[in-house]
Write an enzyme that holds these catalytic residues in place. Structure first.
Site, short mmCIF file in Angstrom:
data_model
loop_
_atom_site.label_atom_id
_atom_site.label_comp_id
_atom_site.label_asym_id
_atom_site.label_seq_id
_atom_site.Cartn_x
_atom_site.Cartn_y
_atom_site.Cartn_z
CE LYS A 31 39.69 40.14 29.58
NZ LYS A 31 38.24 40.19 29.83
NE ARG B 76 45.96 44.35 33.34
CZ ARG B 76 45.16 43.27 33.31
NH1 ARG B 76 43.86 43.40 33.35
NH2 ARG B 76 45.66 42.06 33.23
CD GLU C 123 41.14 66.36 29.77
OE1 GLU C 123 41.02 67.57 29.52
OE2 GLU C 123 40.74 65.85 30.83
CG ASP D 128 32.26 42.73 26.12
OD1 ASP D 128 33.43 42.72 25.69
OD2 ASP D 128 31.97 42.90 27.32
CE1 TYR E 177 44.83 64.87 31.65
CE2 TYR E 177 46.55 65.49 33.18
CZ TYR E 177 45.30 64.95 32.94
OH TYR E 177 44.54 64.49 33.97
CB THR F 123 40.26 43.53 27.04
OG1 THR F 123 40.33 42.17 26.59
CG2 THR F 123 39.08 43.68 27.98
C1 LIG Z 1 37.46 41.00 30.64
C2 LIG Z 1 36.13 41.43 30.20
C3 LIG Z 1 35.69 42.76 30.35
C4 LIG Z 1 36.39 43.78 31.23
O1 LIG Z 1 37.67 44.08 30.95
P1 LIG Z 1 38.53 44.86 32.07
O2 LIG Z 1 39.72 45.31 31.30
O3 LIG Z 1 38.80 43.90 33.16
O4 LIG Z 1 37.71 46.01 32.55
C5 LIG Z 1 34.48 43.13 29.78
N1 LIG Z 1 33.74 42.24 29.12
C6 LIG Z 1 34.10 40.96 28.98
C7 LIG Z 1 33.22 40.02 28.23
C8 LIG Z 1 35.31 40.51 29.53
O5 LIG Z 1 35.64 39.22 29.41
#
Ligand SMILES: *Cc1c(COP(=O)(O)O)cnc(C)c1O
Length: 433
Positions: A240, A246, A67, A211, A65, A237
């Site tokens: 990817k 993850r 936090e 994003d 933990y 993320t």
């Molecule tokens: C994949 C993705 C997310 C979300 O990611 P998760 O790990 O699945 O929650 C957010 N924004 C965009 C543009 C994405 O392609």
């Protein structure tokens, strides 16, 4: 004094213990690895992370933990995880040339919740790309928290170019005066004009949020322009193209650092997943190597050849091609729906997803398109020549195949997939001896 290291027990994934204790779950881990190995993985948001990252994620850091933030925790015993998170933060800042990094978000969606938490109040207006033109659920789609709690206004793509309509973005920004403008999405094949978005944000006094979930790996590999110098905040993320564990992360300008940190914890999350943070640190270091930069360039080169080759066969790439790791294809030229194409490919060992195309006449669960990405096949060592073969196999499965894996064409294509994969295996076993 540290205890002796037995790499097969407590320091990494102890598969023998799992097999012994829970053969049911152990068997599924094996069959999932087998699934990843025996198909062509073309899902644009997926990749195959390194054994080093997998070891960090499968470690006893999961027990801790923590936090709070390094050197300011709500729990004792954080000496080692503090060092882990310090390294992850330092590496993220260096990798992206960022003032500030938060490596705690559990996922991309979690990172996005924190961005809203830092810069907006419920009811505020946020301008973002619409989901059906390539955006994301968390960009104000009605079933998401973002659509329920915020006044989301959406721009889309231009009907002719099929690329982001910046004039529309600007007009909507002037009309609605959003608190925040978001760009980035899940099905955008082209580069985003960060300079133009900065100018629009400045004009209306909005926070610029990128994003970068999908394309951040290409930024890390320095093969496409970075949003970091332009944006107030960049969320992403780590699993990817980036090829880490993850998870999610956020980088931002120094002036926003405290706000972002408070929005991640305690506003949005509890304890961080320290095993995930360790995996992110390992991945950020990998991304600073020449090998990763070469990988990122190959991802883009492969995506371009795959998009072009499918286009030559009548499976038209939206926007005419790609500058990134993914392309979106209009199947109407070959008279097949997205849902059928996905099923036919699946039956032939080709894993991809149906996807709405801009101005799609079909419902989202049918869709007129498919999305393909090159990150996984590139990790497996494939190059442009193999992409041409992959395009042939996709075309054959889509136009002549069937959802039944026993169908003759499914079987023929599947055999060719297997043949290709013998030269480019995923997670190859180390050579004996
Ligand atoms: C994949 C993705 C997310 C979300 O990611 P998760 O790990 O699945 O929650 C957010 N924004 C965009 C543009 C994405 O392609």
């Amino acid at each position: 004094m540290t205890t002796a290291v037995n790499p097969d027990t407590y320091y990494g994934p102890s598969f023998a213990a799992l097999l012994d204790q829970d053969p049911e779950i152990a068997g599924l881990l094996v069959s999932e690895l087998d699934r990843q190995r025996t198909g062509l993985q073309l899902i644009a948001s997926e990749n195959q992370t390194s054994p080093a990252v997998l070891a960090a994620v499968g470690s006893t850091l999961s027990n801790k933990y923590a936090e709070g933030y390094p050197h300011a925790r709500y729990y004792g015993g954080c000496s080692e995880v503090d060092k882990v998170e310090d390294l992850a933060i330092e590496r993220a800042k260096k990798l992206f040339g960022a003032d500030h990094a938060n490596v705690q978000p559990h996922s991309g969606a979690s990172a996005n919740i924190a961005v809203y938490g830092a810069f907006t109040a419920p009811g505020d207006t946020v301008l973002a790309m619409s989901l059906d033109h390539g955006g994301h659920l968390t960009h104000g789609f009605k079933v998401s928290f973002s659509g329920k709690w915020f006044n989301a206004v959406h721009y889309g793509v231009d009907k002719d170019t099929e690329d982001i309509d910046y004039d529309q973005m600007e007009a909507l920004a002037k009309e609605h005066r959003p608190t925040m403008i978001c760009a980035g999405g899940s099905a955008i094949p082209r580069l985003i004009d960060f300079e133009r978005i900065r100018a629009i944000c400045d004009e209306v006094g909005a926070i610029m949020w990128i994003d970068a979930a999908h394309f951040i790996g290409l930024v890390a590999g320095k093969v496409i322009p970075s949003p970091v110098p332009y944006a107030d905040v960049v969320s992403f993320t780590t699993h990817k193209v980036l090829r880490g564990p993850r998870g999610g992360a956020i980088v931002c300008k120094e002036e926003h650092g405290k706000k972002i940190d408070r929005a991640v914890f305690p506003m949005m999350q509890g304890g961080p997943l320290m095993h995930g943070v360790a995996g992110k640190a390992v991945n950020f270091a990998e991304c600073m190597t020449p090998a990763y930069q070469a990988y990122a360039q190959q991802v883009v080169d492969n995506a371009r050849v795959l998009a072009e080759s499918l286009g030559e066969k009548g499976i038209r790439p939206i926007t005419g091609g790609t500058d990134t790791h993914l392309s979106l294809h209009d199947l109407r030229g070959v008279g097949v729906t997205g849902v059928d194409a996905e099923a036919r490919c699946d039956a032939a060992g080709i894993v991809l997803n149906k996807n709405a195309i801009p101005f799609d006449p079909e419902k989202p669960n049918v869709a007129s398109g498919v999305r393909v990405g090159s990150p996984s096949l590139t990790t497996q060592g494939m190059g442009p020549e193999q992409m041409k073969v992959v395009a042939d196999l996709i075309h054959r499965a889509v136009t002549e195949g069937d959802a039944d894996p026993e169908h003759a064409v499914s079987q023929e294509v599947h055999a060719q997939v297997a043949e290709l994969l013998t030269s480019y295996p995923a997670y190859p076993e180390p050579a004996a001896g």
